[in-house]
Design a protein around this motif. Structure first.
Motif, PDB file in Angstrom:
ATOM      1  N   SER A 322       0.831  -1.206   0.000  1.00  0.00           N
ATOM      2  CA  SER A 322       0.000   0.000   0.000  1.00  0.00           C
ATOM      3  C   SER A 322       0.862   1.252   0.000  1.00  0.00           C
ATOM      4  N   GLU A 325       2.275   1.740  -3.522  1.00  0.00           N
ATOM      5  CA  GLU A 325       1.277   2.285  -4.450  1.00  0.00           C
ATOM      6  C   GLU A 325       1.090   3.778  -4.258  1.00  0.00           C
ATOM      7  N   LEU A 326       1.014   4.231  -3.015  1.00  0.00           N
ATOM      8  CA  LEU A 326       0.812   5.650  -2.739  1.00  0.00           C
ATOM      9  C   LEU A 326       2.011   6.480  -3.182  1.00  0.00           C
ATOM     10  N   ARG A 327       3.221   5.997  -2.909  1.00  0.00           N
ATOM     11  CA  ARG A 327       4.414   6.743  -3.306  1.00  0.00           C
ATOM     12  C   ARG A 327       4.531   6.846  -4.820  1.00  0.00           C
ATOM     13  N   LEU A 328       4.259   5.753  -5.523  1.00  0.00           N
ATOM     14  CA  LEU A 328       4.335   5.793  -6.988  1.00  0.00           C
ATOM     15  C   LEU A 328       3.306   6.748  -7.565  1.00  0.00           C
ATOM     16  N   ARG A 329       2.108   6.783  -6.979  1.00  0.00           N
ATOM     17  CA  ARG A 329       1.062   7.685  -7.457  1.00  0.00           C
ATOM     18  C   ARG A 329       1.470   9.146  -7.266  1.00  0.00           C
ATOM     19  N   GLU A 330       2.089   9.457  -6.115  1.00  0.00           N
ATOM     20  CA  GLU A 330       2.516  10.826  -5.858  1.00  0.00           C
ATOM     21  C   GLU A 330       3.650  11.241  -6.779  1.00  0.00           C
ATOM     22  N   TYR A 332       4.740   9.700  -9.831  1.00  0.00           N
ATOM     23  CA  TYR A 332       4.628   9.507 -11.277  1.00  0.00           C
ATOM     24  C   TYR A 332       3.205   9.539 -11.808  1.00  0.00           C
ATOM     25  N   GLY A 333       2.209   9.663 -10.939  1.00  0.00           N
ATOM     26  CA  GLY A 333       0.832   9.646 -11.409  1.00  0.00           C
ATOM     27  C   GLY A 333       0.442   8.275 -11.926  1.00  0.00           C
ATOM     28  N   GLU A 334      -0.291   8.271 -13.051  1.00  0.00           N
ATOM     29  CA  GLU A 334      -0.776   7.017 -13.612  1.00  0.00           C
ATOM     30  C   GLU A 334       0.259   6.293 -14.458  1.00  0.00           C
ATOM     31  N   GLN A 337       3.039   1.692 -12.266  1.00  0.00           N
ATOM     32  CA  GLN A 337       2.080   0.657 -11.863  1.00  0.00           C
ATOM     33  C   GLN A 337       2.757  -0.333 -10.928  1.00  0.00           C
TER      34      GLN A 337
END
Length: 371
Positions: A322, A325-330, A332-334, A337
């Protein structure tokens, strides 16, 4: 020399050149009007002089109009006080332009000052009044644009600061979580194998020192990340002895690629926690990196765990996944993966897909070798 218009400064010669264009336009208009109406046609220099007297007077008074517009703006909701002040100001400045123009024209014309005032009022009052409101509108538009730009910059800065705060918070969760688990393992070994427990403490101190050296950074090279991971895997190999083996397969062209710092350690810890820590037998942790076009592919596999079926499978793999996932979203955005899947005949694979981008850093870390 500079001319100040509100918060904007413009070079004097450029400013006079812009008004010179207005002078030329109205001089040509006056000439063409007399020609088309069959009136007396004067010298072109007369038309230029008349136009210069009027519009260079406006050039001199435009900074005053900007000051009045700044001090008494008309903004939603429109207030009668501000509108009334601007109406009075427009009439006052218009009359001031007429009086200045009439005074200057007296030096070139045979008529008196009073006659010139009447002439200017009759010919230029409406034009000068419209000129005031045009200058006022330009000032308001410039101020609106400046305010919009300022707010966009502030919003962008706030969004960046918020994202950095989230990333720091997410990253700060990793060290205590990892530290607690490692200290627990050391405490367990103290009664069973004192030498191994001491070795784990030494490796833990090295790993914590490496963490602290790069604590503020959000990205490191894959080379450095694998060196940190090797310190962590060394602790786990001591803990599980011959039950745990590790293998790292690294494509050489991926070593200098940028990855989020500490992105692999929680995933590997997650694999160990849900694999060999809970299940009997041996396990092998494999880390593989390769490039596929503009994507960096990193796979973390373990061969002694199962992925539960259903929607709970992802959430059941703890803080490691989890948080990742949060760090990658912050960061690099979408584009980035992370996913979990089963491997045959038994085991789980965690797949990371990141944008492929090299990072420049001074890295004295040793080369990574397959383990």
């Amino acid at each position: 020399m500079m001319v100040r218009l509100g918060n904007t400064q413009i070079g004097l010669f450029r400013y006079l050149g812009l008004w010179g264009g207005v002078v030329l336009v109205f001089a040509v208009q006056g000439f063409m009007q007399d020609v088309m109406n069959g009136s007396t046609v004067w010298s072109i220099f007369d038309y230029l002089r008349w136009s210069m007297i009027e519009w260079y007077t406006w050039a001199a008074l435009t900074p005053l109009v900007f000051q009045l517009a700044t001090r008494y703006p008309i903004q939603p909701p429109v207030r009668l006080r501000g509108l009334g002040i601007q109406l009075l100001a427009s009439l006052g400045v218009t009359m001031l332009v007429i009086l200045i123009g009439a005074f200057v024209s007296t030096a070139f014309e045979p008529s008196s000052f009073a006659e010139q005032v009447k002439l200017f009022v009759g010919q230029h009052f409406a034009t000068d009044l419209l000129a005031y409101w045009l200058v006022f509108a330009i000032q308001q538009a410039m101020q609106f644009h400046a305010e919009k730009t300022r707010r966009e910059i502030e919003a962008s800065q706030m969004a960046t600061e918020l994202a950095q705060s989230r990333l720091r918070a997410l990253k700060s969760q990793l060290q205590p979580h990892f530290l607690f688990n490692t200290l627990h393992a050391i405490a367990t070994l103290l009664d069973e194998d004192t030498l191994s427990a001491e070795d784990m403490l030494l490796r833990l101190s090295e790993l914590l020192r490496a963490f602290l050296e790069d604590y503020d950074g959000q990205e490191v090279s894959l080379r450095r990340e694998l060196v940190l991971l090797d310190l962590y895997l060394g602790i786990q190999r001591i803990r599980f002895k011959d039950r745990l083996t590790t293998r790292i397969y690294v494509a050489p062209d991926t070593l200098d690629c940028a990855v989020p710092s500490l992105i692999l350690q929680p995933i590997v810890e997650n694999a160990i926690a849900h694999g060999i820590s809970k299940r009997v037998g041996v396990d092998c942790i494999e880390i593989e990196s390769r490039r596929e076009g503009d994507t960096l592919c990193i796979d973390v596999r373990n061969h002694n765990s199962k992925l539960e079926a259903g929607p709970a499978s992802g959430s059941g793999h703890g803080i490691g996944l989890s948080n990742t996932e949060l760090r990658l979203r912050e960061l690099y955005g979408e584009v980035a993966q992370v996913s979990l899947g089963m491997i045959w005949p038994e085991g789980v694979i965690c797949r990371l897909r990141l944008p492929f981008r090299d990072i420049d850093e001074l890295d004295d870390a040793p080369e990574v070798a397959s383990l």
